[in-house]
Design an enzyme around this catalytic site. Structure first.
Site, PDB file in Angstrom:
ATOM      1  N   GLU A   1       7.098 -22.116   7.436  1.00 35.37           N
ATOM      2  CA  GLU A   1       7.526 -21.192   8.490  1.00 35.37           C
ATOM      3  C   GLU A   1       8.485 -21.836   9.478  1.00 35.37           C
ATOM      4  OE1 GLU A   1       4.324 -21.282  12.069  1.00 35.37           O
ATOM      5  OE2 GLU A   1       3.541 -20.531  10.175  1.00 35.37           O
TER       6      GLU A   1
ATOM      7  N   GLU B   1       0.809  -1.218   0.000  1.00 39.52           N
ATOM      8  CA  GLU B   1       0.000   0.000   0.000  1.00 39.52           C
ATOM      9  C   GLU B   1       0.844   1.271   0.000  1.00 39.52           C
ATOM     10  OE1 GLU B   1      -3.096   0.257  -0.415  1.00 39.52           O
ATOM     11  OE2 GLU B   1      -3.967  -1.673   0.062  1.00 39.52           O
TER      12      GLU B   1
END
Length: 314
Positions: free
Chosen positions: A127, A96
């Site tokens: 992960e 953004e």
């Protein structure tokens, strides 16, 4: 971090039950018996805790803003590193920044375990490899003038721990953002941000309160940094990238609101400034051509208010 550190390797799942994010919430013990309205009300009550969590982390967030601002001002970059929901939130916040603040795409970067594919398809197994997190830091050639924010709700994610350790070795400033107390999961990061929202209504589902608080914290960190860098005037995004009809309309409204121009005159000014709102404002308010306006902004590190105040005082 030593090889024998409990944070250097994936924790035994049987040992994670003590973490705040894994505990059962007594307020939702009858969750499966609630009506839809009762569910909504309970979620709303619990979500109030995210505000308190942000307030409790205010010092750490402020330190992260100051650190990131100075790093970016000196040519550094800001990295978010995470897995699963935490990684997706980091990538979202980074993505953004270019349209909101007209930053180059590499200035704020999101790194997620599993890469782009993990944004749309769960890849939890990825992960668990600390070396992959370290490799991601090496791949981006992280340096001492960069800032690396490790995001992990439960604090133990090996991918994030590996990235933080690698960034520390390279001399970068590290920030740790987690939703468990420091005594449960300590960190070697320079700045420690703890968003203590308590156990989730759905035990262990950290996409809920933990995810909400993390998104709030990232909003504050990135926006606060961009404000400090001069990409905001008042509460207007004067460095907005004019890349579509909606954003051009926003740019024109900013120009009309902050000047005496009507929409057509604002449109002409925006075109003469090469679609740069901040430049258009200094051109109009400072009675300058585009080249002189660029010079004036450069003299004040791109900060419009200082550039205008210097004109008045001069």
């Amino acid at each position: 971090m030593t090889a024998n550190s409990p944070l250097a390797n994936p924790a035994d799942p049987a040992d994670r039950g003590h973490l705040l994010t894994e505990q059962a919430n007594p307020r939702s013990a009858q969750l499966d018996r609630l009506s839809a309205l009762e569910l909504v009300d309970l979620f709303n009550q619990e979500d109030q805790l995210t505000l308190a969590a942000i307030a409790g982390a205010r010092q750490g967030l402020a330190a992260a803003i100051d650190t990131a601002t100075e790093a970016l001002r000196q040519g550094g970059r800001l990295f978010y590193v995470g897995a699963g929901t935490s990684g997706r939130l980091g990538v979202l916040d980074a993505a953004e920044c270019p349209p909101t603040f007209c930053t180059p795409p590499d200035l704020v970067q999101g790194i997620i375990a599993g890469g782009a594919g993990a944004l749309v398809k769960s890849s939890e197994g990825l992960e668990d490899v600390a070396e992959d997190g370290a490799a991601a830091i090496a791949d981006r050639n992280v340096q001492a003038h960069d800032v690396v924010v490790g995001i992990t709700a439960g604090g133990t994610t090996p991918y994030v721990q590996g990235a933080i350790a690698a960034a520390n070795r390279r001399g970068a400033t590290t920030v740790f953002m987690a939703c468990v107390p420091a005594d449960q999961v300590p960190t070697e990061a320079a700045i420690d941000i703890r968003l203590l929202v308590g156990p989730e209504l759905l035990a262990g589902s950290t996409r809920l309160k933990a995810g909400t608080a993390t998104k709030m914290a990232l909003n504050i960190l990135s926006t606060g940094t961009m404000v400090q860098l001069g990409k905001v005037y008042g509460n207007r995004m004067v460095d907005v990238a004019v890349t579509n009809t909606k954003l051009r309309d926003r740019a024109l409204r900013i120009l009309c609101d902050l000047t005496d121009l009507d929409r057509q005159a604002a449109s002409d000014l925006l075109d003469r400034s090469n679609q740069q709102v901040k430049l258009a404002l200094i051109m109009h308010l400072g009675h300058l051509n585009a080249e002189a306006a660029r010079d004036r902004l450069a003299q004040h590190q791109g900060k419009l208010r200082q550039a205008l105040e210097a004109r008045v005082s001069g």
